[in-house]
Design a protein around this motif. Sequence first.
Motif, PDB file in Angstrom:
ATOM      1  N   ASP A 325       0.833  -1.209   0.000  1.00 50.14           N
ATOM      2  CA  ASP A 325       0.000   0.000   0.000  1.00 50.14           C
ATOM      3  C   ASP A 325       0.868   1.259   0.000  1.00 50.14           C
ATOM      4  O   ASP A 325       0.562   2.240  -0.698  1.00 50.14           O
ATOM      5  CB  ASP A 325      -0.914   0.012   1.223  1.00 50.14           C
ATOM      6  N   LEU A 326       1.929   1.256   0.778  1.00 48.31           N
ATOM      7  CA  LEU A 326       2.829   2.411   0.805  1.00 48.31           C
ATOM      8  C   LEU A 326       3.484   2.605  -0.563  1.00 48.31           C
ATOM      9  O   LEU A 326       3.581   3.749  -1.058  1.00 48.31           O
ATOM     10  CB  LEU A 326       3.895   2.223   1.884  1.00 48.31           C
ATOM     11  N   ALA A 327       3.942   1.530  -1.179  1.00 43.01           N
ATOM     12  CA  ALA A 327       4.549   1.631  -2.511  1.00 43.01           C
ATOM     13  C   ALA A 327       3.538   2.170  -3.526  1.00 43.01           C
ATOM     14  O   ALA A 327       3.884   2.986  -4.393  1.00 43.01           O
ATOM     15  CB  ALA A 327       5.079   0.266  -2.955  1.00 43.01           C
ATOM     16  N   THR A 328       2.292   1.731  -3.401  1.00 44.93           N
ATOM     17  CA  THR A 328       1.231   2.221  -4.289  1.00 44.93           C
ATOM     18  C   THR A 328       1.058   3.732  -4.136  1.00 44.93           C
ATOM     19  O   THR A 328       0.925   4.455  -5.138  1.00 44.93           O
ATOM     20  CB  THR A 328      -0.091   1.501  -3.971  1.00 44.93           C
ATOM     21  N   LEU A 329       1.074   4.217  -2.891  1.00 44.92           N
ATOM     22  CA  LEU A 329       0.924   5.660  -2.665  1.00 44.92           C
ATOM     23  C   LEU A 329       2.127   6.424  -3.202  1.00 44.92           C
ATOM     24  O   LEU A 329       1.972   7.508  -3.768  1.00 44.92           O
ATOM     25  CB  LEU A 329       0.744   5.940  -1.179  1.00 44.92           C
ATOM     26  N   PHE A 330       3.336   5.895  -3.014  1.00 45.48           N
ATOM     27  CA  PHE A 330       4.522   6.567  -3.540  1.00 45.48           C
ATOM     28  C   PHE A 330       4.400   6.753  -5.054  1.00 45.48           C
ATOM     29  O   PHE A 330       4.659   7.825  -5.593  1.00 45.48           O
ATOM     30  CB  PHE A 330       5.788   5.755  -3.237  1.00 45.48           C
ATOM     31  N   ARG A 331       4.008   5.681  -5.737  1.00 47.17           N
ATOM     32  CA  ARG A 331       3.883   5.774  -7.200  1.00 47.17           C
ATOM     33  C   ARG A 331       2.765   6.733  -7.597  1.00 47.17           C
ATOM     34  O   ARG A 331       2.887   7.478  -8.580  1.00 47.17           O
ATOM     35  CB  ARG A 331       3.616   4.392  -7.787  1.00 47.17           C
ATOM     36  N   LEU A 332       1.685   6.732  -6.827  1.00 45.45           N
ATOM     37  CA  LEU A 332       0.558   7.596  -7.145  1.00 45.45           C
ATOM     38  C   LEU A 332       0.944   9.080  -7.064  1.00 45.45           C
ATOM     39  O   LEU A 332       0.668   9.854  -7.979  1.00 45.45           O
ATOM     40  CB  LEU A 332      -0.602   7.314  -6.202  1.00 45.45           C
ATOM     41  N   ILE A 333       1.582   9.462  -5.967  1.00 46.93           N
ATOM     42  CA  ILE A 333       1.859  10.892  -5.781  1.00 46.93           C
ATOM     43  C   ILE A 333       2.922  11.396  -6.755  1.00 46.93           C
ATOM     44  O   ILE A 333       2.904  12.564  -7.153  1.00 46.93           O
ATOM     45  CB  ILE A 333       2.278  11.209  -4.331  1.00 46.93           C
ATOM     46  N   VAL A 334       3.803  10.497  -7.175  1.00 46.45           N
ATOM     47  CA  VAL A 334       4.878  10.926  -8.076  1.00 46.45           C
ATOM     48  C   VAL A 334       4.459  10.867  -9.541  1.00 46.45           C
ATOM     49  O   VAL A 334       4.746  11.781 -10.325  1.00 46.45           O
ATOM     50  CB  VAL A 334       6.140  10.072  -7.839  1.00 46.45           C
ATOM     51  N   THR A 335       3.753   9.807  -9.923  1.00 45.56           N
ATOM     52  CA  THR A 335       3.448   9.606 -11.335  1.00 45.56           C
ATOM     53  C   THR A 335       1.960   9.768 -11.663  1.00 45.56           C
ATOM     54  O   THR A 335       1.585   9.723 -12.837  1.00 45.56           O
ATOM     55  CB  THR A 335       3.885   8.202 -11.793  1.00 45.56           C
ATOM     56  N   ARG A 336       1.124   9.938 -10.618  1.00 45.37           N
ATOM     57  CA  ARG A 336      -0.331   9.992 -10.756  1.00 45.37           C
ATOM     58  C   ARG A 336      -0.932   8.667 -11.235  1.00 45.37           C
ATOM     59  O   ARG A 336      -2.080   8.603 -11.640  1.00 45.37           O
ATOM     60  CB  ARG A 336      -0.789  11.126 -11.689  1.00 45.37           C
ATOM     61  N   THR A 337      -0.118   7.623 -11.235  1.00 42.41           N
ATOM     62  CA  THR A 337      -0.597   6.271 -11.540  1.00 42.41           C
ATOM     63  C   THR A 337      -0.011   5.329 -10.505  1.00 42.41           C
ATOM     64  O   THR A 337       0.925   5.660  -9.797  1.00 42.41           O
ATOM     65  CB  THR A 337      -0.152   5.799 -12.938  1.00 42.41           C
ATOM     66  N   ALA A 338      -0.569   4.139 -10.405  1.00 44.22           N
ATOM     67  CA  ALA A 338      -0.041   3.132  -9.474  1.00 44.22           C
ATOM     68  C   ALA A 338       0.672   2.037 -10.243  1.00 44.22           C
ATOM     69  O   ALA A 338       1.197   1.146  -9.674  1.00 44.22           O
ATOM     70  CB  ALA A 338      -1.179   2.545  -8.652  1.00 44.22           C
TER      71      ALA A 338
END
Length: 338
Positions: A325-338
């Motif tokens: 879940d944390l990795a998913t959020l990192f990708r979301l905030i940086v790339t706007r995708t998961a």
Amino acid sequence: MTRSPDAVLARTRALTIPPLRAAVADLHPSLSRVCAYHFGWCDRDGAPVSGAVPSKMVRAAITLLAAEAAGDTSRDPTAVAGAVAVELLHNYTLLHDDILDKDTLRRGRPTAWAVFGTDLAILAGDALATAAARTLTAVRTEAGHRALATLLDCSAAICDGQADDLDPSRLTTIDDYLRMSAGKTGMLLAGSAEIGATLASGSDHLVEGLRSACLAAALAWQAANDVEDIWGDPAVTGKPAFSDLRRRKATLPVLAAVRSGTPAGNETAALLTDPTGRPWDVTRTARLIEEAGGRAFSEQLVRDQLGIALEELERTDVPSPTKDDLATLFRLIVTRTA
């Protein structure tokens, strides 16, 4: 099975928004209305609205996930208090940032200061910062005291980073930029993880690992935002195009271009330091920055820092579902995708 970003954030909103609304409702009525408007809960007259773009509440989510990483799987109210506190502090910074940056749009609608004036917006931000501290003061445990100390450290670091951002003489190198970003953006993201893990009695080793991962993710996030400000789609970002560039701000692509030693970089530098302060062609300047390598440099830094964040996270002793879940959020905030 890895959860989607929407699922992670929906759970956070379900746990956090009710006490967040209660904290805002406890403010002075005039300030409560400004804050409720800023959060997207009502229109300028205080009437409830539907269909507003919700805040992602990433920091609150990281707080709750860090508590989970430390063993809190019961959604303890103290961890929720930490999530509410970081969200209140974050939105204090947004209210003030919009004034400092003279931004008139946030999440696709007029900013609070543009609707209610700077005086009320400043006071509303101050009220949110105070409410954040009060929220953790109410956690009358040693862990609560430590979490409050972290929150106050975050607030101080944000002020330092913002002061650097406003002073061109302190932003002339990439290292200057990274220092500013660590304070302005990084400290609260890292502090969110520390607060969550602390409230759940996590070990110092766990706290340090989560802090390191979140700091790298925050540096990637800030750099990605700088790229978006110049080349992003306003329909996606919810902010006007070229807003930082119009103010001649020393964002990462600009710094990288100016320090490239290329003709396009030298021309960019001349435009930035034009003593007349006359309006400039921001579209042409954006092309110069890209030609000088400012965009490519910034996008590489985004990739590098996101990679570091994910590597740091992988090294922590966090259970797989929470780590995912944390990795998913990192990708979301940086790339706007998961």
